[in-house]
Scaffold this active site. Sequence first.
Site, short mmCIF file in Angstrom:
data_model
loop_
_atom_site.label_atom_id
_atom_site.label_comp_id
_atom_site.label_asym_id
_atom_site.label_seq_id
_atom_site.Cartn_x
_atom_site.Cartn_y
_atom_site.Cartn_z
N GLY A 1 0.81 -1.22 0.00
CA GLY A 1 0.00 0.00 0.00
C GLY A 1 0.84 1.26 0.00
N GLU B 1 11.76 -4.10 -10.15
CA GLU B 1 13.22 -4.24 -10.04
C GLU B 1 13.77 -3.36 -8.93
OE1 GLU B 1 14.79 -3.35 -13.91
OE2 GLU B 1 14.41 -5.39 -14.65
N LYS B 2 12.98 -2.37 -8.49
CA LYS B 2 13.38 -1.52 -7.37
C LYS B 2 13.91 -2.37 -6.20
CE LYS B 2 13.17 1.79 -4.17
NZ LYS B 2 12.99 1.02 -2.96
N HIS C 1 4.05 1.62 -8.19
CA HIS C 1 3.03 0.57 -8.05
C HIS C 1 2.04 0.61 -9.22
CE1 HIS C 1 3.96 1.31 -3.59
NE2 HIS C 1 4.31 0.06 -3.77
N MET D 1 11.13 5.87 -6.72
CA MET D 1 9.92 6.06 -5.91
C MET D 1 9.83 4.96 -4.87
SD MET D 1 7.00 7.38 -8.47
CE MET D 1 7.33 8.79 -9.54
#
Length: 287
Positions: A39, A156-157, A45, A192
Amino acid sequence: MSANPYPRPSVAHSIAALRETVGQWRRAGESVAMVPTMGALHQGHLDLVRAGLARRDRVVVSIFVNPAQFAPHEDFDAYPRTLDSDLDKLAGVGADVVFAPSAREMYPEGFATRIVPEGAALGLETDFRPHFFGGVATVVAKLLLACLADDAMFGEKDYQQLAVVRQLVRDLNIPTAIVGCPTTREADGLAMSSRNAYLTAAERAAAPVLHAAMQDAARAIRGGAMIEAALAPARERILAAGFRDLNYLVVRHAVTLAEIKDPTSETMRMLVAAWIGKTRLIDNIAV
Ligand code: AMP
């Protein structure tokens, strides 16, 4: 009236309700992608949701702040919980259903099984968060088995996590394809993250140095520099910019995450984890 092009997704709170919905889609011949999240949704996302919708008819987004992957001293209580605005954001991209179970639904009385990943889980994050991948692997296995989607989208973050999840579905024969998606960044290069909300204005201004220093080091390696010679100035630059503790800045094999001796022979990934103020940030790029 809603400003969003799609209705808000409906919310399933139980595994039974999720399975009922997915079962209806399956009977109608529709395919399904899942996007597991904690969330506090951001563009990264939403890009995973878009990638899922590009591949499949339906997308389930799970929103669950998983207690099993936080150590007692970590930010489980402080972690942002923003279900209402998350649902608005998901209406903007057309996600079909949100699976938002309670901790009790995922870990009922008597729950006593934990998956312990090795291989890709060893080293890096595990050196600093030893509990982390056991919690991730256990909850991801439960989420994937609850949904039985065709694809599950991962960023991939969280590069080591993606490798651990690929290993998990292979080793346990979970019939969902894992799809890795590129990292979504702010205009100044900062990856992010829901945890960016913790940053003070000064920390936020300093944070893009992680990406900038990695890019310069990767460029130096591509230009023929030895790995350590390229990483040393990048480490200094990150600390000079205001990060207080550099957990790691390394170059690893892009698939196995094994240490690399010869920089020219392998596909390489540069990975970083560092503390700024009270916030721990991670990032990675291809070399
Ligand atoms: P989280 O909610 O932070 O646990 O992340 C849920 C999923 O979103 C994971 O697969 C993450 O790798 C992915 N994700 C988080 N941040 C980004 C980003 N900046 N770009 C792409 N994917 C991301």
